[in-house]
Design an enzyme around this catalytic site. Structure first.
Site, PDB file in Angstrom:
ATOM      1  N   ASP A 124      14.710  -1.440   0.465  1.00 29.40           N
ATOM      2  CA  ASP A 124      15.545  -1.507   1.663  1.00 29.40           C
ATOM      3  C   ASP A 124      16.477  -2.636   1.373  1.00 29.40           C
ATOM      4  O   ASP A 124      17.586  -2.506   0.854  1.00 29.40           O
ATOM      5  CB  ASP A 124      14.614  -1.846   2.822  1.00 29.40           C
ATOM      6  N   ARG A 181       0.900   6.167   7.742  1.00 29.12           N
ATOM      7  CA  ARG A 181       0.845   6.587   6.238  1.00 29.12           C
ATOM      8  C   ARG A 181       0.487   7.933   5.807  1.00 29.12           C
ATOM      9  O   ARG A 181       0.993   8.334   4.827  1.00 29.12           O
ATOM     10  CB  ARG A 181      -0.002   5.554   5.664  1.00 29.12           C
ATOM     11  N   ASP A 229       7.596   2.863  -2.847  1.00 26.73           N
ATOM     12  CA  ASP A 229       7.898   3.903  -1.816  1.00 26.73           C
ATOM     13  C   ASP A 229       9.232   3.924  -1.373  1.00 26.73           C
ATOM     14  O   ASP A 229       9.917   4.818  -1.284  1.00 26.73           O
ATOM     15  CB  ASP A 229       6.997   3.255  -0.702  1.00 26.73           C
ATOM     16  N   LYS A 245       0.889  -1.273  -0.035  1.00 26.01           N
ATOM     17  CA  LYS A 245      -0.218  -0.034   0.019  1.00 26.01           C
ATOM     18  C   LYS A 245       0.717   1.275   0.043  1.00 26.01           C
ATOM     19  O   LYS A 245       0.412   2.362  -0.176  1.00 26.01           O
ATOM     20  CB  LYS A 245      -0.714   0.086   1.157  1.00 26.01           C
ATOM     21  N   GLY A 246       2.019   1.117   0.168  1.00 24.94           N
ATOM     22  CA  GLY A 246       2.987   2.128   0.713  1.00 24.94           C
ATOM     23  C   GLY A 246       3.176   3.319  -0.595  1.00 24.94           C
ATOM     24  O   GLY A 246       3.406   4.404  -0.440  1.00 24.94           O
ATOM     25  N   ASP A 304       4.342   2.595   6.609  1.00 23.09           N
ATOM     26  CA  ASP A 304       3.774   2.644   7.893  1.00 23.09           C
ATOM     27  C   ASP A 304       4.646   1.782   8.881  1.00 23.09           C
ATOM     28  O   ASP A 304       5.433   1.431   8.568  1.00 23.09           O
ATOM     29  CB  ASP A 304       2.494   1.728   7.434  1.00 23.09           C
ATOM     30  N   VAL A 322      11.827   4.389   8.908  1.00 27.20           N
ATOM     31  CA  VAL A 322      11.068   5.476   8.653  1.00 27.20           C
ATOM     32  C   VAL A 322       9.595   5.266   8.666  1.00 27.20           C
ATOM     33  O   VAL A 322       8.877   4.154   7.991  1.00 27.20           O
ATOM     34  CB  VAL A 322      11.732   6.309   7.543  1.00 27.20           C
TER      35      VAL A 322
HETATM   36  P1  IMP Z   1      13.005  -4.861   0.767  1.00 28.50           P
HETATM   37  O1  IMP Z   1      13.664  -3.987  -0.315  1.00 28.50           O
HETATM   38  O2  IMP Z   1      12.695  -6.269   0.163  1.00 28.50           O
HETATM   39  O3  IMP Z   1      13.702  -5.109   1.947  1.00 28.50           O
HETATM   40  O4  IMP Z   1      11.471  -4.457   1.223  1.00 28.50           O
HETATM   41  C1  IMP Z   1      11.050  -3.303   1.155  1.00 28.50           C
HETATM   42  C2  IMP Z   1       9.563  -3.204   1.452  1.00 28.50           C
HETATM   43  O5  IMP Z   1       9.976  -3.132   3.169  1.00 28.50           O
HETATM   44  C3  IMP Z   1       8.888  -1.756   1.239  1.00 28.50           C
HETATM   45  O6  IMP Z   1       8.354  -1.748   0.281  1.00 28.50           O
HETATM   46  C4  IMP Z   1       8.178  -1.439   2.624  1.00 28.50           C
HETATM   47  O7  IMP Z   1       7.040  -1.925   2.604  1.00 28.50           O
HETATM   48  C5  IMP Z   1       9.205  -1.935   3.761  1.00 28.50           C
HETATM   49  N1  IMP Z   1       9.847  -1.119   4.350  1.00 28.50           N
HETATM   50  C6  IMP Z   1      11.293  -1.344   4.377  1.00 28.50           C
HETATM   51  N2  IMP Z   1      11.923  -0.300   4.866  1.00 28.50           N
HETATM   52  C7  IMP Z   1      10.917   0.373   5.725  1.00 28.50           C
HETATM   53  C8  IMP Z   1      10.998   1.501   6.550  1.00 28.50           C
HETATM   54  O8  IMP Z   1      11.965   2.114   7.009  1.00 28.50           O
HETATM   55  N3  IMP Z   1       9.616   1.845   6.954  1.00 28.50           N
HETATM   56  C9  IMP Z   1       8.246   1.191   6.563  1.00 28.50           C
HETATM   57  N4  IMP Z   1       8.420  -0.001   5.679  1.00 28.50           N
HETATM   58  C10 IMP Z   1       9.707  -0.100   5.123  1.00 28.50           C
HETATM   59 MG    MG Z   2       6.486  -1.351  -0.140  1.00 26.86          MG
END
Ligand code: IMP
Ligand code: MG
Length: 181
Positions: free
Chosen positions: A105, A167, A102, A45-46, A161, A155
């Site tokens: 990570d 959000r 959004d 949803k981000g 969220d 964050v």
């Molecule tokens: P990754 O890149 O596979 O680790 O996952 C990324 C997803 O994790 C993003 O789309 C977000 O939904 C969630 N996420 C990663 N870091 C954060 C943060 O700092 N705050 C909130 N959601 C996060």
């Molecule tokens: Mg996401």
């Protein structure tokens, strides 16, 4: 909801800074996709606020679709094994797909998603993300447009969220550790 909020310890990106960056990115996307009829794929949803603002700042007419995915794995770390909770309604064969995220990570979710969409026969798959954390460097994904590189902290805001809250904050900030406990 304004970023000036008692649960936010550090402001990382203000609403004004986001608005300015969105305009800049929209201009770049307009030129890049000039003759390509792009399909914007938002990751629920981000990415909702980012897709809404970015697409409205673009002068090109775009289509939009949405996916919801979840990473298997425990706790807050992404495992890279992804399950589709809601798939696209659109057939992406021969389409120029722009994934709108959004935040990146670990990059594992996005790495899986770009491969998945490319395997469906998309003409191209590119990524625009509002935020990127340092860990993203460990995974080999081609992210063509990045709004802001931010430190490795949890964050919230502008779509992001914590337990489905925050959000609606108009900017991005670091959540106070007191909220977790
Ligand atoms: P990754 O890149 O596979 O680790 O996952 C990324 C997803 O994790 C993003 O789309 C977000 O939904 C969630 N996420 C990663 N870091 C954060 C943060 O700092 N705050 C909130 N959601 C996060
Ligand atoms: Mg996401």
């Amino acid at each position: 909801m304004h970023l000036n909020h008692p649960d936010i310890t550090t402001v990382l990106v203000t609403a004004d800074e986001i608005a300015e960056k969105v305009l800049e990115l929209a201009g770049e996307l307009d030129s890049y996709y000039q003759d390509k009829d792009p399909l914007l794929v938002g990751v629920l949803k981000g990415a909702v606020p980012f897709v809404a603002d970015l697409s409205r700042a673009m002068q090109l007419s775009t289509s939009q679709d949405w996916m919801a995915v979840s990473s298997y794995g425990s706790g807050t770390t992404s495992s890279g094994v992804v399950r589709i909770l809601k798939d696209l309604d659109t057939d992406v064969t021969d389409r120029h797909v722009l994934i709108v995220e959004d935040i990146i990570d670990s990059g594992l979710t996005l790495s899986w998603l770009t491969t998945n969409l490319a395997n469906r026969g998309a003409a191209s798959v590119e990524v625009v993300t509002l935020l990127r954390k340092p860990g993203a460097a460990k995974v080999q994904i081609n992210v063509r447009w990045v709004g802001f590189d931010i430190p490795n902290e949890f964050v919230v805001g502008y779509g992001l969220d914590y337990n489905e809250r925050y959000r609606s904050l108009d900017g991005v900030g670091v959540l106070s550790p007191s909220v977790y406990s």
